[in-house]
Motif scaffolding. Structure first.
Motif, PDB file in Angstrom:
ATOM      1  N   SER A 189       0.063  -2.528 -12.633  1.00  0.00           N
ATOM      2  CA  SER A 189       0.699  -2.668 -13.950  1.00  0.00           C
ATOM      3  C   SER A 189      -0.275  -2.879 -15.102  1.00  0.00           C
ATOM      4  O   SER A 189       0.082  -2.626 -16.256  1.00  0.00           O
ATOM      5  CB  SER A 189       1.689  -3.838 -13.927  1.00  0.00           C
ATOM      6  OG  SER A 189       1.021  -5.056 -13.624  1.00  0.00           O
ATOM      7  N   ASN A 190      -1.509  -3.299 -14.811  1.00  0.00           N
ATOM      8  CA  ASN A 190      -2.423  -3.677 -15.900  1.00  0.00           C
ATOM      9  C   ASN A 190      -3.750  -2.924 -15.924  1.00  0.00           C
ATOM     10  O   ASN A 190      -4.663  -3.325 -16.634  1.00  0.00           O
ATOM     11  CB  ASN A 190      -2.741  -5.189 -15.817  1.00  0.00           C
ATOM     12  CG  ASN A 190      -1.546  -6.046 -16.193  1.00  0.00           C
ATOM     13  OD1 ASN A 190      -0.451  -5.532 -16.395  1.00  0.00           O
ATOM     14  ND2 ASN A 190      -1.742  -7.334 -16.298  1.00  0.00           N
ATOM     15  N   THR A 191      -3.868  -1.875 -15.135  1.00  0.00           N
ATOM     16  CA  THR A 191      -5.143  -1.153 -15.089  1.00  0.00           C
ATOM     17  C   THR A 191      -4.934   0.355 -15.236  1.00  0.00           C
ATOM     18  O   THR A 191      -3.818   0.861 -15.073  1.00  0.00           O
ATOM     19  CB  THR A 191      -5.884  -1.408 -13.758  1.00  0.00           C
ATOM     20  OG1 THR A 191      -5.133  -0.810 -12.684  1.00  0.00           O
ATOM     21  CG2 THR A 191      -6.054  -2.900 -13.496  1.00  0.00           C
ATOM     22  N   LYS A 192      -6.018   1.064 -15.503  1.00  0.00           N
ATOM     23  CA  LYS A 192      -5.967   2.523 -15.568  1.00  0.00           C
ATOM     24  C   LYS A 192      -5.575   3.108 -14.219  1.00  0.00           C
ATOM     25  O   LYS A 192      -4.898   4.139 -14.141  1.00  0.00           O
ATOM     26  CB  LYS A 192      -7.333   3.084 -15.989  1.00  0.00           C
ATOM     27  CG  LYS A 192      -7.622   2.968 -17.475  1.00  0.00           C
ATOM     28  CD  LYS A 192      -8.925   3.671 -17.815  1.00  0.00           C
ATOM     29  CE  LYS A 192      -9.195   3.611 -19.319  1.00  0.00           C
ATOM     30  NZ  LYS A 192     -10.467   4.294 -19.668  1.00  0.00           N
ATOM     31  N   PHE A 193      -6.032   2.446 -13.167  1.00  0.00           N
ATOM     32  CA  PHE A 193      -5.691   2.907 -11.817  1.00  0.00           C
ATOM     33  C   PHE A 193      -4.178   2.987 -11.655  1.00  0.00           C
ATOM     34  O   PHE A 193      -3.646   3.973 -11.134  1.00  0.00           O
ATOM     35  CB  PHE A 193      -6.291   1.943 -10.787  1.00  0.00           C
ATOM     36  CG  PHE A 193      -6.088   2.389  -9.361  1.00  0.00           C
ATOM     37  CD1 PHE A 193      -6.967   3.270  -8.758  1.00  0.00           C
ATOM     38  CD2 PHE A 193      -5.015   1.924  -8.612  1.00  0.00           C
ATOM     39  CE1 PHE A 193      -6.794   3.689  -7.447  1.00  0.00           C
ATOM     40  CE2 PHE A 193      -4.817   2.327  -7.306  1.00  0.00           C
ATOM     41  CZ  PHE A 193      -5.709   3.214  -6.712  1.00  0.00           C
ATOM     42  N   GLY A 194      -3.479   1.952 -12.087  1.00  0.00           N
ATOM     43  CA  GLY A 194      -2.025   1.938 -11.997  1.00  0.00           C
ATOM     44  C   GLY A 194      -1.380   2.975 -12.894  1.00  0.00           C
ATOM     45  O   GLY A 194      -0.431   3.666 -12.490  1.00  0.00           O
ATOM     46  N   GLY A 204       0.823  -1.207   0.000  1.00  0.00           N
ATOM     47  CA  GLY A 204       0.000   0.000   0.000  1.00  0.00           C
ATOM     48  C   GLY A 204       0.854   1.253   0.000  1.00  0.00           C
ATOM     49  O   GLY A 204       0.559   2.224  -0.711  1.00  0.00           O
ATOM     50  N   VAL A 205       1.929   1.230   0.778  1.00  0.00           N
ATOM     51  CA  VAL A 205       2.853   2.369   0.831  1.00  0.00           C
ATOM     52  C   VAL A 205       3.498   2.604  -0.523  1.00  0.00           C
ATOM     53  O   VAL A 205       3.768   3.754  -0.907  1.00  0.00           O
ATOM     54  CB  VAL A 205       3.930   2.126   1.924  1.00  0.00           C
ATOM     55  CG1 VAL A 205       5.035   3.163   1.836  1.00  0.00           C
ATOM     56  CG2 VAL A 205       3.299   2.145   3.302  1.00  0.00           C
ATOM     57  N   THR A 206       3.734   1.525  -1.274  1.00  0.00           N
ATOM     58  CA  THR A 206       4.329   1.653  -2.614  1.00  0.00           C
ATOM     59  C   THR A 206       3.452   2.512  -3.523  1.00  0.00           C
ATOM     60  O   THR A 206       3.948   3.410  -4.221  1.00  0.00           O
ATOM     61  CB  THR A 206       4.525   0.265  -3.253  1.00  0.00           C
ATOM     62  OG1 THR A 206       5.429  -0.491  -2.448  1.00  0.00           O
ATOM     63  CG2 THR A 206       5.088   0.379  -4.666  1.00  0.00           C
ATOM     64  N   PHE A 207       2.149   2.265  -3.516  1.00  0.00           N
ATOM     65  CA  PHE A 207       1.222   3.080  -4.310  1.00  0.00           C
ATOM     66  C   PHE A 207       1.340   4.551  -3.912  1.00  0.00           C
ATOM     67  O   PHE A 207       1.370   5.442  -4.772  1.00  0.00           O
ATOM     68  CB  PHE A 207      -0.219   2.596  -4.098  1.00  0.00           C
ATOM     69  CG  PHE A 207      -0.602   1.403  -4.911  1.00  0.00           C
ATOM     70  CD1 PHE A 207      -1.305   1.544  -6.097  1.00  0.00           C
ATOM     71  CD2 PHE A 207      -0.269   0.132  -4.494  1.00  0.00           C
ATOM     72  CE1 PHE A 207      -1.674   0.442  -6.854  1.00  0.00           C
ATOM     73  CE2 PHE A 207      -0.624  -0.985  -5.232  1.00  0.00           C
ATOM     74  CZ  PHE A 207      -1.327  -0.830  -6.419  1.00  0.00           C
ATOM     75  N   VAL A 208       1.388   4.791  -2.602  1.00  0.00           N
ATOM     76  CA  VAL A 208       1.450   6.166  -2.097  1.00  0.00           C
ATOM     77  C   VAL A 208       2.746   6.853  -2.525  1.00  0.00           C
ATOM     78  O   VAL A 208       2.732   7.990  -3.005  1.00  0.00           O
ATOM     79  CB  VAL A 208       1.327   6.166  -0.556  1.00  0.00           C
ATOM     80  CG1 VAL A 208       1.591   7.564   0.001  1.00  0.00           C
ATOM     81  CG2 VAL A 208      -0.056   5.698  -0.133  1.00  0.00           C
ATOM     82  N   ALA A 262       1.339   8.228 -13.555  1.00  0.00           N
ATOM     83  CA  ALA A 262       1.260   9.533 -14.214  1.00  0.00           C
ATOM     84  C   ALA A 262       1.306  10.671 -13.202  1.00  0.00           C
ATOM     85  O   ALA A 262       2.009  11.673 -13.395  1.00  0.00           O
ATOM     86  CB  ALA A 262      -0.023   9.620 -15.048  1.00  0.00           C
ATOM     87  N   ILE A 263       0.589  10.507 -12.099  1.00  0.00           N
ATOM     88  CA  ILE A 263       0.563  11.549 -11.061  1.00  0.00           C
ATOM     89  C   ILE A 263       1.940  11.700 -10.425  1.00  0.00           C
ATOM     90  O   ILE A 263       2.412  12.812 -10.187  1.00  0.00           O
ATOM     91  CB  ILE A 263      -0.504  11.216  -9.998  1.00  0.00           C
ATOM     92  CG1 ILE A 263      -1.910  11.340 -10.613  1.00  0.00           C
ATOM     93  CG2 ILE A 263      -0.371  12.150  -8.794  1.00  0.00           C
ATOM     94  CD1 ILE A 263      -3.010  10.801  -9.733  1.00  0.00           C
ATOM     95  N   GLY A 264       2.599  10.584 -10.167  1.00  0.00           N
ATOM     96  CA  GLY A 264       3.934  10.634  -9.583  1.00  0.00           C
ATOM     97  C   GLY A 264       4.970  11.192 -10.528  1.00  0.00           C
ATOM     98  O   GLY A 264       5.908  11.869 -10.111  1.00  0.00           O
ATOM     99  N   GLY A 265       4.801  10.914 -11.819  1.00  0.00           N
ATOM    100  CA  GLY A 265       5.747  11.408 -12.807  1.00  0.00           C
ATOM    101  C   GLY A 265       5.637  12.894 -13.032  1.00  0.00           C
ATOM    102  O   GLY A 265       6.647  13.616 -13.073  1.00  0.00           O
TER     103      GLY A 265
END
Length: 334
Positions: free
Chosen positions: A201-206, A75-79, A211-214
């Motif tokens: 890796s395989n969804t729009k969510f990812g 979960g922290v990885t996503f954040v 994109a937000i982090g970049g």
């Protein structure tokens, strides 16, 4: 005709090109699989240093211990990929622990009730973190630091500072049970890992998360609802923290308001060691899982070698700093 000098230089030029190409290939391989190579190297080293390490029961124990931190770390990885941070995980685990344990006494409620309440509390804390960060425009460090303090206080207030015991057998199973000889926490760790990997890796969510982090501004221009997505990311992190908290409570057979101390830092360490960049936009779930395993192998191996826990903390800190320095050098080169 070519001069003698030109002919003499040709082998040198070819040799330089070969060496450059070879170095690039090695660099690329290490860049992609470096964390796996390091993990295998650590396992091999510990196997030579102590005969008790490479034992099936010990290896299973290592993965089981890592499962709790590993799930939080996913979960922290996503954040972190969104260029955020979550410092509240450990305190949220404590809050989930005492609340869920209070509804897990034998004969009072079905197993569904404490599980649903625990997951609900975790998701709610994540929702609050995400909302404060996205809508309140408060840096995630401050928002989650506030939640860290508040959640620990709520855990102490709810339990009156005392552990809550007498848990049902069905609840205890999720932390201490086995299926076909495999500890249940390991099964959950793998399932959560697969789901999180596919989600990232395989969804729009990812894709939106990366994109937000970049580049958050570019993501907004592209039509991504950044605020809503950040709220969902922090909520997902809270949900995974809840899963880890419930299993950890069942593992130690008691709801403990002091549970989860330093878990947030271990989770961040696992993500960073696994290749997640603190500058955002970079990270993978398999890398985080290996990062958690590296911490587990390090702790277990040093325990078997009777190395002081103080030295273990120093080594862990050195590894984290080294991982960040490597990430920083990568970013400068790119």
């Amino acid at each position: 005709m070519e001069s003698q000098e030109t002919i003499a230089k040709k082998p040198t030029i070819l040799s330089d090109r070969y060496q450059t190409g070879w170095k690039e290939k090695v660099s690329e391989i290490f860049s992609r699989y470096g964390i796996f190579i390091i993990f295998l190297g650590m396992v091999t080293l510990m196997s030579f240093l102590t005969p008790y390490f490479f034992n099936v029961l010990n290896l299973i124990n290592v993965v089981r211990q890592v499962s709790f931190i590993g799930i939080v770390a996913m979960g922290v990885t996503f954040v972190i990929i969104t260029k955020g941070i979550d410092l509240s995980s450990g305190s949220v685990i404590a809050l989930i622990s005492v609340v869920a344990a209070d509804f897990a006494h034998p004969g009072e409620h079905s197993l569904f009730v404490p599980l649903a309440i625990g997951v609900g509390v975790g998701a709610l804390t994540g929702l609050i973190n995400g909302t404060i960060t996205a809508k309140g425009m408060i840096p995630p460090f401050i928002a989650t630091l506030g939640m860290m303090t508040a959640a620990r206080g709520l855990a102490l207030l709810y339990s009156d500072g005392r552990p809550i015991g007498n848990l049902s057998d069905s609840f205890l199973f999720i932390g201490a049970g086995e299926i076909l000889g495999i500890p249940f926490p390991i099964i959950v760790f793998l399932v959560v890992g697969i789901i999180s990997h596919l989600l990232l890796s395989n969804t729009k969510f990812g894709k939106y998360t990366y994109a937000i982090g970049g580049n958050e501004q570019a993501a907004r221009i592209c039509g991504i609802n950044v605020d809503r997505h950040l709220i969902l990311v922090y909520t997902y992190a809270g949900l995974l923290t809840a899963i880890a908290g419930l299993m950890l409570t069942a593992r130690i057979s008691v709801g403990q308001p002091s549970m989860g101390v330093m878990y947030e830092l271990d989770a961040i360490a696992a993500a960073v060691i696994g290749g997640t960049s603190l500058t955002g936009g970079i990270g993978t779930i398999p890398g985080t899982m290996i990062g958690a395993l590296i911490i587990g192998v390090l702790n277990n191996g040093l325990d078997l070698l009777n190395v002081s826990s103080y030295w273990q903390q120093i080594l862990k800190g050195a590894i984290i700093v080294t991982a960040v320095l490597i990430d920083s050098r990568k970013n400068k080169k790119s």
